[in-house]
Design an enzyme around this catalytic site. Structure first.
Site, PDB file in Angstrom:
ATOM      1  N   ALA A 130       0.831  -1.202   0.000  1.00 52.55           N
ATOM      2  CA  ALA A 130       0.000   0.000   0.000  1.00 52.55           C
ATOM      3  C   ALA A 130       0.868   1.255   0.000  1.00 52.55           C
ATOM      4  O   ALA A 130       2.003   1.250   0.485  1.00 52.55           O
ATOM      5  CB  ALA A 130      -0.924   0.000   1.213  1.00 52.55           C
TER       6      ALA A 130
ATOM      7  N   GLY B 133       1.889  -5.593   1.092  1.00 51.87           N
ATOM      8  CA  GLY B 133       0.666  -5.796   0.335  1.00 51.87           C
ATOM      9  C   GLY B 133       0.901  -6.368  -1.042  1.00 51.87           C
ATOM     10  O   GLY B 133      -0.001  -6.968  -1.633  1.00 51.87           O
TER      11      GLY B 133
ATOM     12  N   GLU C 123       0.602  -9.904  -0.615  1.00 53.75           N
ATOM     13  CA  GLU C 123      -0.806 -10.213  -0.377  1.00 53.75           C
ATOM     14  C   GLU C 123      -1.581 -10.265  -1.693  1.00 53.75           C
ATOM     15  O   GLU C 123      -2.464 -11.111  -1.872  1.00 53.75           O
ATOM     16  CB  GLU C 123      -1.409  -9.182   0.574  1.00 53.75           C
ATOM     17  CG  GLU C 123      -0.822  -9.280   1.976  1.00 53.75           C
ATOM     18  CD  GLU C 123      -1.372  -8.232   2.922  1.00 53.75           C
ATOM     19  OE1 GLU C 123      -2.186  -8.603   3.794  1.00 53.75           O
ATOM     20  OE2 GLU C 123      -1.000  -7.049   2.791  1.00 53.75           O
TER      21      GLU C 123
ATOM     22  N   GLU D  36       5.112  -6.079   7.596  1.00 55.79           N
ATOM     23  CA  GLU D  36       4.261  -5.027   8.164  1.00 55.79           C
ATOM     24  C   GLU D  36       4.460  -4.796   9.645  1.00 55.79           C
ATOM     25  O   GLU D  36       4.221  -3.691  10.157  1.00 55.79           O
ATOM     26  CB  GLU D  36       2.781  -5.352   7.896  1.00 55.79           C
ATOM     27  CG  GLU D  36       2.315  -5.077   6.487  1.00 55.79           C
ATOM     28  CD  GLU D  36       2.464  -6.264   5.561  1.00 55.79           C
ATOM     29  OE1 GLU D  36       1.782  -6.303   4.531  1.00 55.79           O
ATOM     30  OE2 GLU D  36       3.292  -7.153   5.869  1.00 55.79           O
TER      31      GLU D  36
END
Length: 268
Positions: free
Chosen positions: A69, A114, A117, A138
C-alpha cells in the site's frame, strides 16, 4: 490532458495482462484498486480471456512487482478511510480469487507487504530468478498484513511458519520463497525477457493447450472447497463436473482420449 493509468491492461492470444503501474515501487492506492477491480470484472466477463497475468511495470534499475500500500496515502488518511480502503482492497482480491479463470502472478521484482498479499490471491506465482525480496514485513510498521496476508500466508505455508515469517517481518529471496511453497516456478531469464517468458508460461493454460474452462472449474472447486466441509466440497465438485460434461470441452476431450487408446487385445 491524459491521465496515467495505474493498471495497464493488454490482451495477448487469450491472456489478459494487468500491469501495476505506480512508480517507483508500484504501491497501490484506492484509485489503483478501483482500476484493478474494474479490469478483473472485464476479464471475467470476456469469453476470449482464458488466463489473467498480474505483474508490475518496470520502473528503472530496481524493479518491483509491488511494494504494498502507498504509505504516504495512509499517513494522510483518517481511520475511517483506512478501514474502507482495506475493505475494498480485500473485496478486490477476493473477486480475483473467485474469478473462474486461472490467475498467475508474474513476479518481476520485489514482492513485499501488500504486494505479496496481492500475489497470494493469485492461483500460481512465478518469478524471475534474483528478482528481489518476498515477504510480509508489516510488523515493522506496527501493523499486521491487512489485505488477506494473515489468512492466505497461513494457508500457503502452514500456521507455524506463517506466524514466524510475519512476527519476524522476514523477507526472503525468490529461491527461498519457492522452497517455502510461496512460488511455483522460478524462471532463469534476464529482466527484459521475463514478460515474454511469463506469457509463454501462461499460454500453457490457453486452448488448445488446455481446456481452460476445466482449469477454471478446478480453481473454483479447490478455492471454495477448502473453506467448507468435505461433503459441501464434494457436492460443489459434482456440480462443476456436471457442467463440464454438458459442454463441448469434455465431449471433445473424451473423444480424443478414446481415439488415442490402443485397440483391446481380443485374445484370438
Amino acid at each position: 490532458m491524459t491521465t496515467t493509468q495505474l493498471v495497464n491492461a493488454s490482451k495477448h492470444e487469450g491472456v489478459k495482462v494487468l500491469e501495476l503501474n505506480a512508480p517507483p515501487a508500484n504501491t497501490y492506492s484506492y484509485e489503483m484498486m478501483r482500476e484493478l477491480d474494474a479490469h478483473i470484472l472485464d476479464a471475467r466477463m470476456d469469453a476470449g480471456v482464458h488466463v489473467i497475468v498480474l505483474t508490475g511495470a518496470r520502473q528503472g534499475k530496481t524493479e518491483f512487482f509491488c511494494a504494498g500500500a502507498d504509505i504516504k496515502m495512509l499517513e494522510k488518511a483518517d481511520p475511517y478511510f483506512k478501514y474502507n480502503f482495506c475493505l475494498h482492497a480485500n473485496e478486490t482480491l477476493c473477486r480475483l480469487e473467485q474469478t473462474p479463470k486461472l490467475v498467475i502472478a508474474a513476479i518481476n521484482g520485489h514482492c513485499v507487504g501488500g504486494g505479496l498479499e496481492v500475489a497470494l490471491a493469485c492461483d500460481l506465482r512465478i518469478a524471475r530468478r534474483d528478482a528481489g525480496k518476498v515477504g510480509l514485513p508489516e510488523v515493522s510498521l506496527g501493523v499486521l498484513p491487512g489485505t488477506g496476508g494473515t489468512q492466505r500466508l497461513a494457508r500457503a505455508v502452514g500456521r507455524e511458519k506463517a506466524i514466524e515469517l510475519m512476527a519476524e517481518g522476514a523477507t526472503v529471496s525468490v529461491e527461498d520463497a519457492k522452497s517455502l511453497g510461496l512460488i511455483n516456478a522460478v524462471l532463469d531469464v534476464p529482466a527484459d525477457g521475463f514478460r515474454g517468458a511469463a506469457l509463454e508460461y501462461a499460454r500453457k493454460f490457453v486452448p488448445p493447450a488446455k481446456a481452460s474452462r476445466a482449469v477454471g472449474f478446478i480453481k473454483r472447486a479447490v478455492t471454495t472447497g477448502l473453506e467448507v466441509g468435505l461433503e459441501q466440497g464434494l457436492a460443489l465438485e459434482r456440480e462443476l463436473q456436471q457442467r463440464l460434461f454438458e459442454g463441448d470441452d469434455a465431449a471433445e476431450g473424451l473423444a480424443a482420449y478414446n481415439a488415442r487408446r490402443p485397440p483391446k487385445f481380443s485374445g484370438k
